[in-house]
Design a protein around this motif. Structure first.
Motif, PDB file in Angstrom:
ATOM      1  N   UNK A  50       8.622   5.301  -1.110  1.00 11.74           N
ATOM      2  CA  UNK A  50       8.287   4.224  -0.177  1.00 11.74           C
ATOM      3  C   UNK A  50       9.527   3.439   0.216  1.00 11.74           C
ATOM      4  N   UNK A  51      10.408   3.164  -0.742  1.00 13.68           N
ATOM      5  CA  UNK A  51      11.656   2.466  -0.420  1.00 13.68           C
ATOM      6  C   UNK A  51      12.466   3.256   0.596  1.00 13.68           C
ATOM      7  N   UNK A 105       0.810  -1.227   0.000  1.00 13.81           N
ATOM      8  CA  UNK A 105       0.000   0.000   0.000  1.00 13.81           C
ATOM      9  C   UNK A 105       0.839   1.270   0.000  1.00 13.81           C
ATOM     10  N   UNK A 106       1.971   1.284   0.695  1.00  9.02           N
ATOM     11  CA  UNK A 106       2.763   2.514   0.750  1.00  9.02           C
ATOM     12  C   UNK A 106       3.284   2.919  -0.631  1.00  9.02           C
ATOM     13  N   UNK A 107       3.873   2.008  -1.439  1.00  8.00           N
ATOM     14  CA  UNK A 107       4.304   2.418  -2.783  1.00  8.00           C
ATOM     15  C   UNK A 107       3.150   2.866  -3.670  1.00  8.00           C
ATOM     16  N   UNK A 108       2.004   2.261  -3.515  1.00  5.41           N
ATOM     17  CA  UNK A 108       0.849   2.657  -4.327  1.00  5.41           C
ATOM     18  C   UNK A 108       0.364   4.056  -3.956  1.00  5.41           C
ATOM     19  N   UNK A 109       0.664   4.466  -2.741  1.00  2.63           N
ATOM     20  CA  UNK A 109       0.207   5.790  -2.312  1.00  2.63           C
ATOM     21  C   UNK A 109       1.231   6.887  -2.617  1.00  2.63           C
ATOM     22  N   UNK A 134       3.616  16.584   1.292  1.00  2.00           N
ATOM     23  CA  UNK A 134       4.268  16.756  -0.008  1.00  2.00           C
ATOM     24  C   UNK A 134       4.387  15.437  -0.763  1.00  2.00           C
ATOM     25  N   UNK A 135       4.611  14.344  -0.025  1.00  4.03           N
ATOM     26  CA  UNK A 135       4.741  13.031  -0.646  1.00  4.03           C
ATOM     27  C   UNK A 135       3.405  12.469  -1.118  1.00  4.03           C
TER      28      UNK A 135
END
Length: 243
Positions: free
Chosen positions: A151-152, A141-145, A168-169
């Motif tokens: 996310x890495x 979920x974090x990379x998709x957001x 901002x992210x």
């Protein structure tokens, strides 16, 4: 089991679920997940009475993450299923974050449709500090957001991200000044609740069902599963005409 880990309050179509273990910064143990699962199961059947759900934390912060003392094989598959249930809730969901939102707490927040936060809120994925690998949805979920690269960085450094940077992210949708989170959440959820609950539910459903589909397939699915107009469609249009 002692004390309620999750409190629920309802008002005007809004259900608020409060993580209620403030002496432990709302650390998530098995009891918390069992209670959360029960609340979510109830909310799934209350779509005509509840149009939006807020998840927040009692005390000094939203949640410090998993209670490390409660991690074990016996609940390894149950807890991610509860978070998946939160993600699949028919109603729009809002995570209202103040203070810390670390690791397991971030996985909970990521399962919500929106994250609103105070400016002093802090976010982190600290799995790596403890030699754990995310199993509640963080890695997906974090990379998709926020995108894979960002996310890495969060996942592989375990660094703390301040709320302004999180905004901002794209991790945080809306930011409130300290002390202003309740007002922001109230204003935002009021806008959600004023919209057709029928429209909101089916828009969320179609988005979820078509997320991984190619465009042509997704468009066909959208047409095939079209739910029709809301029961109060005519009333809404008539009210607009009277303005």
């Amino acid at each position: 089991m002692t004390g309620q880990r999750i409190l629920r309050s309802d008002e005007g179509g809004l259900a608020t679920l409060t993580l209620n273990r403030p002496d432990k910064l709302n650390a998530l143990d098995t009891q918390a997940f069992e209670e959360l699962d029960a609340h979510l199961a109830a909310l799934e059947g209350e779509t005509e009475r509840i149009g939006c759900v807020v998840l927040r934390g009692a005390g000094r912060g939203f949640c410090a993450g998993a209670d490390l003392q409660s991690i074990g094989a016996a609940t390894a598959t149950f807890k991610p299923k509860v978070i998946d249930r939160l993600a699949g809730l028919p109603q729009p969901t809002v995570a209202a974050v103040h203070g810390v939102c670390f690791t397991g707490a971030l996985e909970l927040a990521l399962a919500c449709d929106f994250i609103l936060a105070e400016r002093s809120a802090r976010f982190a994925d600290t799995h790596g500090k403890w030699g754990l690998v995310g199993a509640w949805g963080m890695i997906q979920r974090l990379p998709r957001r926020i995108g894979t690269a960002a996310a890495k960085t969060m996942m592989l450094t375990a660094r703390t991200v301040e709320a302004g940077e999180a905004k901002d992210l794209g991790l945080v949708d809306m930011l409130a000044e300290d002390g202003g989170l309740d007002a922001l959440v109230g204003e935002f959820t009021g806008q959600v609740l004023a919209n057709s609950w029928h429209t909101n539910r089916h828009t969320k459903r179609i988005l979820r069902e078509t997320e991984a589909m190619p465009l042509a397939t997704a468009l066909a699915h959208e047409q095939y599963t079209y739910p029709g107009y809301a029961p109060d469609y005519a009333e809404r249009v008539a009210a607009f005409g009277r303005k």
